[in-house]
Design an enzyme around this catalytic site. Structure first.
Site, mmCIF file in Angstrom:
data_model
loop_
_atom_site.group_PDB
_atom_site.id
_atom_site.type_symbol
_atom_site.label_atom_id
_atom_site.label_comp_id
_atom_site.label_asym_id
_atom_site.label_seq_id
_atom_site.Cartn_x
_atom_site.Cartn_y
_atom_site.Cartn_z
ATOM 1 N N LYS A 43 0.846 -1.192 0.000
ATOM 2 C CA LYS A 43 0.000 0.000 0.000
ATOM 3 C C LYS A 43 0.880 1.240 0.000
ATOM 4 O O LYS A 43 1.786 1.370 0.828
ATOM 5 C CB LYS A 43 -0.902 0.022 1.238
ATOM 6 N N ASP B 74 -3.472 4.379 -1.892
ATOM 7 C CA ASP B 74 -4.413 4.850 -0.870
ATOM 8 C C ASP B 74 -4.379 6.380 -0.801
ATOM 9 O O ASP B 74 -3.773 6.955 0.094
ATOM 10 C CB ASP B 74 -3.979 4.211 0.462
ATOM 11 N N LYS C 138 -7.330 8.333 -1.190
ATOM 12 C CA LYS C 138 -8.614 8.803 -0.626
ATOM 13 C C LYS C 138 -9.136 10.066 -1.299
ATOM 14 O O LYS C 138 -9.290 11.122 -0.658
ATOM 15 C CB LYS C 138 -8.469 9.056 0.881
ATOM 16 N N ASP D 155 -13.595 15.086 -4.180
ATOM 17 C CA ASP D 155 -13.690 16.386 -4.857
ATOM 18 C C ASP D 155 -14.958 16.365 -5.693
ATOM 19 O O ASP D 155 -15.749 15.424 -5.581
ATOM 20 C CB ASP D 155 -12.423 16.614 -5.714
ATOM 21 N N THR E 15 -11.233 5.977 10.849
ATOM 22 C CA THR E 15 -11.228 5.435 12.216
ATOM 23 C C THR E 15 -10.835 6.507 13.241
ATOM 24 O O THR E 15 -11.054 6.346 14.433
ATOM 25 C CB THR E 15 -10.279 4.221 12.328
ATOM 26 N N ARG F 142 2.829 -1.059 10.868
ATOM 27 C CA ARG F 142 3.936 -1.170 11.828
ATOM 28 C C ARG F 142 4.241 -2.575 12.346
ATOM 29 O O ARG F 142 5.425 -2.873 12.558
ATOM 30 C CB ARG F 142 3.707 -0.173 12.967
#
Ligand code: C5P
Length: 232
Positions: free
Chosen positions: A32, A59, A61, A64, A119, A211
């Site tokens: 990603k 990614d 996002k 518009d 999130t 991570r």
């Protein structure tokens, strides 16, 4: 379509990214690329990873007006990425235009998934700042349904939301789920977390792991552990 583990390359530079992906020779992880890396290195970073034969989830996002998103998606489609995404909050017209922009002359296109609510957005913030009065879960499900009705392939959501998303949008509607931690690992800033094994049980199609793999002493060993737990 099988389940897969997507490794989040949250790095600031091409050098760090290329060094990291060199751990995975002989394996075929999905990578990603997020805003940090894409804005630092531009489209070239996509080619760096694709040219090594790996799949890429870009990614970025998008959110518009429909025409701008359509044109932007046409540019991303030329990069030959495998998955890209947008904010469902842009609405159904924006999502339909995005699909049009992504679709190549031969009819092929990358998968397109929607972010429902980030999130990092709490129910309190939604109510006080976005003036959305409904419960968070209801909003997430409604956005997922709008994405599905607009022809999108799936959503990014918490693994805990997967059963409900599948019930509302159908089994083949993809769920891409971050917030993954090993039972004995660091939690960091993620709140609603699950293990790869639990994400499997809940029916996620793809887990996004950052991570727990990128910060590990042996990233390949952690990736293999994820695959063993998640893709059974
Ligand atoms: O390091 P960690 O496993 O928490 O990384 C999760 C990745 O998934 C990060 O790239 C993060 O931006 C992304 N993500 C997330 N929650 C969302 C959407 C994306 O954690 N709702």
């Amino acid at each position: 379509m099988g389940r897969d583990v997507i490794i989040a390359c949250d790095f600031p530079s091409k050098e760090k990214t290329v060094d990291f992906i060199s751990h995975f020779k002989g394996y075929s992880p999905y990578f990603k690329i997020g805003m940090e890396l894409f804005y630092a290195e531009g489209p070239q970073i996509v080619y760096e990873i694709k040219n090594r034969g790996y799949k890429v989830f870009l990614d970025l996002k998008l959110h518009d007006i429909p025409n701008t998103v359509k044109k932007a998606m046409a540019s991303l489609s030329k990069l030959d990425v495998d998955i890209c995404n947008l904010h469902a909050a842009g609405g159904s017209e924006m999502m339909k235009y995005a699909l049009e922009g992504l679709t190549r002359a031969d009819g092929s296109r990358p998968l397109l998934i929607a972010v429902t609510q980030l999130t990092s957005t709490s129910e309190e913030r939604m109510r006080n700042e976005l003036l959305i009065e409904k419960p968070l879960k209801e909003v997430v499900m409604s956005y997922a349904k709008t994405a599905s009705d607009s022809g999108l392939d799936g959503v990014v959501c918490s693994p805990l939301e997967v059963p409900e998303v599948k019930a509302a949008c159908g089994k083949s509607f993809l769920t891409v789920t971050p917030g993954i931690r090993f039972a004995d690992g660091e939690v960091g800033d993620q709140v609603r977390i699950t293990t790869p094994a639990k994400a499997n049980e809940l029916g996620s199609d793809y887990i996004v792991v950052g991570r727990p793999i990128t910060a590990a002493d042996d990233p390949l060993a952690k990736y293999i552990e994820c695959i063993e737990q998640f893709v059974k």
